[in-house]
Design an enzyme around this catalytic site. Structure first.
Site, PDB file in Angstrom:
ATOM      1  N   CYS A   1      -2.447  -0.723   7.685  1.00 48.95           N
ATOM      2  CA  CYS A   1      -1.790   0.864   7.167  1.00 48.95           C
ATOM      3  C   CYS A   1      -1.225   0.761   8.678  1.00 48.95           C
ATOM      4  O   CYS A   1      -0.618   2.104   8.985  1.00 48.95           O
ATOM      5  CB  CYS A   1      -2.114   1.513   5.955  1.00 48.95           C
ATOM      6  SG  CYS A   1      -1.491   1.002   4.638  1.00 48.95           S
TER       7      CYS A   1
ATOM      8  N   GLU B   1       0.795   3.764   1.784  1.00 51.08           N
ATOM      9  CA  GLU B   1       1.360   4.155   3.635  1.00 51.08           C
ATOM     10  C   GLU B   1       2.566   3.562   3.979  1.00 51.08           C
ATOM     11  O   GLU B   1       3.671   3.830   4.301  1.00 51.08           O
ATOM     12  CB  GLU B   1       0.159   3.972   4.426  1.00 51.08           C
ATOM     13  CG  GLU B   1      -1.438   4.572   3.695  1.00 51.08           C
ATOM     14  CD  GLU B   1      -2.010   3.973   3.171  1.00 51.08           C
ATOM     15  OE1 GLU B   1      -3.244   4.355   3.263  1.00 51.08           O
ATOM     16  OE2 GLU B   1      -1.996   3.092   2.446  1.00 51.08           O
TER      17      GLU B   1
ATOM     18  N   HIS C   1       0.461  -1.448  -0.677  1.00 47.79           N
ATOM     19  CA  HIS C   1      -0.158   0.597  -0.262  1.00 47.79           C
ATOM     20  C   HIS C   1       0.815   1.593   0.129  1.00 47.79           C
ATOM     21  O   HIS C   1       2.345   0.941  -0.204  1.00 47.79           O
ATOM     22  CB  HIS C   1      -1.132  -0.248   0.936  1.00 47.79           C
ATOM     23  CG  HIS C   1      -1.954  -1.084   0.821  1.00 47.79           C
ATOM     24  ND1 HIS C   1      -3.158  -0.713   1.875  1.00 47.79           N
ATOM     25  CD2 HIS C   1      -2.011  -1.713   0.078  1.00 47.79           C
ATOM     26  CE1 HIS C   1      -3.901  -2.081   1.663  1.00 47.79           C
ATOM     27  NE2 HIS C   1      -3.080  -2.463   0.232  1.00 47.79           N
TER      28      HIS C   1
ATOM     29  N   CYS D   1      -5.731   1.311   5.187  1.00 50.28           N
ATOM     30  CA  CYS D   1      -6.692  -0.025   5.960  1.00 50.28           C
ATOM     31  C   CYS D   1      -6.497  -0.086   7.559  1.00 50.28           C
ATOM     32  O   CYS D   1      -5.090   0.601   7.939  1.00 50.28           O
ATOM     33  CB  CYS D   1      -6.107  -0.871   5.186  1.00 50.28           C
ATOM     34  SG  CYS D   1      -4.490  -1.437   5.196  1.00 50.28           S
TER      35      CYS D   1
END
Length: 153
Positions: free
Chosen positions: A116, A87, A85, A113
């Site tokens: 993260c 992040e 992801h 999410c």
């Protein structure tokens, strides 16, 4: 003759960094959602990240999306994905270059999410500014419990 002045609307810092996250998202190689993240402290960019496969591995834009093939809904079964992801990639970039993100703000095109969120909590992120939501109530619950300020602009 008097010169007319053009009125220039300068973006706020939040607008500026969210636009930067949007620009970073354009590098995404995900077929389902392009996400960008920018880590900032004291109005300085520390690191950026976008969602895509780990370095050296083929991207979904090259070989297809396993999540689409398996019809996995957004926000579920994150482990069944080639990509990191945005992040995560921003945190990893900071780590690779020896940059502390403690006390930083994350600007992201989407809400993190839960995976993260847990990483951001442990990295010492103090605030998250997002442009769009994401279907993950547990992530929001964890971030609130950790007293991380979350703002949607």
């Amino acid at each position: 003759m008097k010169k007319s002045r053009t009125i220039h609307k300068r973006p706020t810092w939040d607008e500026y960094f969210l636009e930067m996250a949007g620009l970073v998202a354009k590098r995404s190689t995900c077929l389902r959602r392009s996400v960008g993240a920018v880590l900032v402290r004291e109005k300085r960019i520390l690191a950026t990240g976008y969602n895509g496969a780990p370095s050296g591995l083929k991207h979904c834009v090259e070989i297809g999306c396993i999540r689409q093939q398996l019809k996995i809904p957004s926000g579920e079964r994150h482990e069944l994905c080639r990509a990191l992801h945005a992040e995560q990639n921003a945190l990893i970039q900071a780590c690779l270059h020896g940059i502390s993100v403690k006390g930083a703000t994350l600007y992201a095109t989407n809400q993190p999410c839960v995976i993260c969120a847990k990483m951001l909590i442990n990295a010492g992120i103090r605030e998250i500014v997002i442009a769009e939501g994401y279907p993950d109530k547990m992530a929001m619950s964890f971030l609130r419990q950790a007293k991380i300020r979350i703002r949607k602009i």
